[in-house]
Write a protein that holds these residues in place. Structure first.
Motif, short mmCIF file in Angstrom:
data_model
loop_
_atom_site.label_atom_id
_atom_site.label_comp_id
_atom_site.label_asym_id
_atom_site.label_seq_id
_atom_site.Cartn_x
_atom_site.Cartn_y
_atom_site.Cartn_z
N LEU A 237 63.24 6.83 39.85
CA LEU A 237 64.47 7.89 39.84
C LEU A 237 65.39 7.66 38.72
N SER A 238 65.59 8.88 38.08
CA SER A 238 66.76 8.72 37.14
C SER A 238 68.08 8.67 37.61
N GLY A 239 68.66 7.74 38.36
CA GLY A 239 69.61 7.31 39.09
C GLY A 239 70.67 7.78 38.42
N ARG A 240 71.04 7.19 37.12
CA ARG A 240 72.09 7.43 36.30
C ARG A 240 72.61 8.72 35.90
N GLU A 241 71.31 9.35 35.42
CA GLU A 241 71.50 10.89 35.10
C GLU A 241 71.91 11.59 36.33
N LEU A 242 71.38 11.48 37.65
CA LEU A 242 71.78 12.06 38.56
C LEU A 242 73.23 11.88 39.31
N CYS A 243 73.61 10.68 38.93
CA CYS A 243 74.94 10.17 39.34
C CYS A 243 75.81 10.67 38.52
N ILE A 244 75.67 10.61 37.13
CA ILE A 244 76.49 11.14 36.15
C ILE A 244 76.76 12.72 36.34
N ASP A 245 75.70 13.47 36.66
CA ASP A 245 75.54 15.02 36.71
C ASP A 245 76.42 15.30 37.65
N ALA A 246 76.35 14.41 38.99
CA ALA A 246 77.02 14.73 40.15
C ALA A 246 78.63 14.71 39.95
N LEU A 247 78.55 13.70 39.25
CA LEU A 247 80.22 13.02 38.96
C LEU A 247 80.99 14.19 37.94
N LYS A 248 80.06 14.57 37.10
CA LYS A 248 80.26 15.56 36.23
C LYS A 248 80.84 17.04 36.71
N LYS A 249 79.94 17.37 37.82
CA LYS A 249 80.07 18.63 38.62
C LYS A 249 81.62 18.52 39.38
N TRP A 250 81.67 17.41 39.99
CA TRP A 250 82.77 17.29 40.80
C TRP A 250 84.14 17.22 39.72
N ILE A 251 84.07 16.58 38.71
CA ILE A 251 85.26 16.65 37.73
C ILE A 251 85.43 18.30 37.32
N GLU A 252 84.31 18.96 37.26
CA GLU A 252 84.51 20.21 36.76
C GLU A 252 85.07 21.10 37.77
N SER A 253 84.78 20.88 39.18
CA SER A 253 85.27 21.62 40.20
C SER A 253 86.77 21.17 40.30
N THR A 254 87.24 20.07 40.05
CA THR A 254 88.73 20.00 40.27
C THR A 254 89.40 20.73 39.18
N ASN A 255 88.63 21.09 38.00
CA ASN A 255 89.48 21.72 36.75
C ASN A 255 88.57 23.21 36.81
N PRO A 256 88.68 24.07 37.73
CA PRO A 256 88.04 25.31 37.71
C PRO A 256 88.83 26.16 36.58
N ASP A 257 89.99 25.87 36.25
CA ASP A 257 90.57 26.70 35.01
C ASP A 257 89.84 26.57 33.66
N GLN A 258 89.09 25.33 33.74
CA GLN A 258 88.39 25.02 32.13
C GLN A 258 87.16 26.00 32.24
N VAL A 259 86.64 26.12 33.69
CA VAL A 259 85.43 27.00 33.66
C VAL A 259 85.80 28.60 33.60
N ASN A 260 86.66 28.77 34.60
CA ASN A 260 87.26 30.26 34.57
C ASN A 260 88.63 30.21 34.92
N PRO A 261 89.55 30.20 33.48
CA PRO A 261 90.87 29.94 33.79
C PRO A 261 91.52 31.01 34.87
N THR A 262 90.92 32.23 35.29
CA THR A 262 91.66 33.32 36.33
C THR A 262 91.81 32.79 37.48
N THR A 263 90.78 31.62 37.91
CA THR A 263 90.33 31.34 39.37
C THR A 263 91.29 30.23 39.83
N LYS A 264 92.04 29.51 38.80
CA LYS A 264 92.74 28.43 39.23
C LYS A 264 94.08 28.25 40.14
N THR A 265 93.87 27.91 41.32
CA THR A 265 94.97 27.92 42.38
C THR A 265 95.45 26.20 42.66
N SER A 266 96.61 25.81 43.14
CA SER A 266 96.69 24.45 43.60
C SER A 266 95.91 24.36 44.70
#
Ligand code: KIV
Length: 272
Positions: A237-266
């Protein structure tokens, strides 16, 4: 699972599977996957504690991790894998009394039922025999023995005739001394295969070819989590890549403004 059942597996020609675990998450995974034996290997010093070798691992650390491993099992005790715990460097090299105390401490304070130790030097054989007389089952370990890294290096062993004869001799002596099985690490497959056929106790290989009574792997290697993979343990299994991808997704999800600044709410932040 008891140590005696492993000899029965050999008689039946059933492959024995051994996986390492170091905490409750890893033990619950290897139990669910159906491993026969869980090894709390001192490789945890490198895999989990970030050391360059297994030498710094202490008895207290082995006990701490073994207890976590045992707490991670979900099945009733009688259905759990056999837990074997490595005796760390300097817990058995200084004599029989110290070794009995170290092994006894591990078995007394966890549900581990056996210990593993490296080598077959005369002093080590005395320790093994004493442990077994005291009711503590012992798994042997020959070939690449990581606690002797400063003498042997992390390279394949038993390459020349003399060292091949030594490993054949030592394995038989370990059986005569009462070991219930032997791990053979990073040696030619033909030697492991000969030993499988000559010994009554199971031969468990790692980097020792396929013709063994069983195989052991470091779970982090199989899952592709280790930064350095040994050549004989390919990740499934490419465990490191899978884990890092999942963690990146979570980090991105906590900063939705970086993906789409108009959707950011507390609220969207706390929802995550
Ligand atoms: O410590 C460990 O994980 C081991 C296996 C590699 C056999 O001894």
């Amino acid at each position: 699972m008891q140590t005696t059942e492993l000899v029965h597996f050999k008689e039946l020609g059933k492959q024995i599977t051994v996986l390492t675990a170091w905490d409750a998450i890893s033990s619950s995974l290897v139990e669910a996957a159906g491993a026969d034996v869980v090894l709390v290997g001192d490789s945890l010093g490198m895999v989990v504690l970030g050391h360059a070798t297994t030498l710094p691992v202490t008895l207290d650390q082995m006990l701490h991790h073994t207890q976590a491993v045992c707490r991670g099992f979900c099945k009733p005790l009688s259905e759990q894998p056999l837990v074997v715990c490595d005796l760390p460097f300097l817990s058995y090299q200084c004599g029989e009394d110290k070794a009995v105390e170290a092994a006894g401490t591990l078995l007394k304070n966890s549900s581990a039922a056996a210990v593993k130790l490296e080598g077959a030097e005369p002093e080590t054989l005395l320790v093994i025999k004493r442990l077994i007389r005291m009711g503590i089952p012992v798994m042997g370990h020959l070939g690449l023995t990581p606690q002797s890294v400063h003498q042997l290096g992390y390279k394949s062993q038993a390459r020349d005739k003399d060292s091949q004869e030594k490993i054949l001799r030592d394995s038989k002596i370990l059986q005569e001394s009462g070991c219930f099985s032997i791990v053979l690490e990073h040696i030619p497959g033909e030697i492991a295969s000969q030993l499988k056929n000559h010994l009554d106790i199971p031969v468990i290989g790692i980097g020792a070819g396929n013709d063994c009574d069983g195989q052991v792997r470091v779970t982090a290697d199989i899952l592709g989590l280790s930064i350095t993979q040994p050549p004989f343990s390919k990740p499934l299994l490419s465990g490191r890549e899978l884990c890092i991808d999942a963690l990146k997704k979570w980090i991105e999800s906590t900063n939705p403004d970086q993906v789409n600044p108009t959707t950011k709410t507390s609220e969207s932040k706390s929802d995550c």
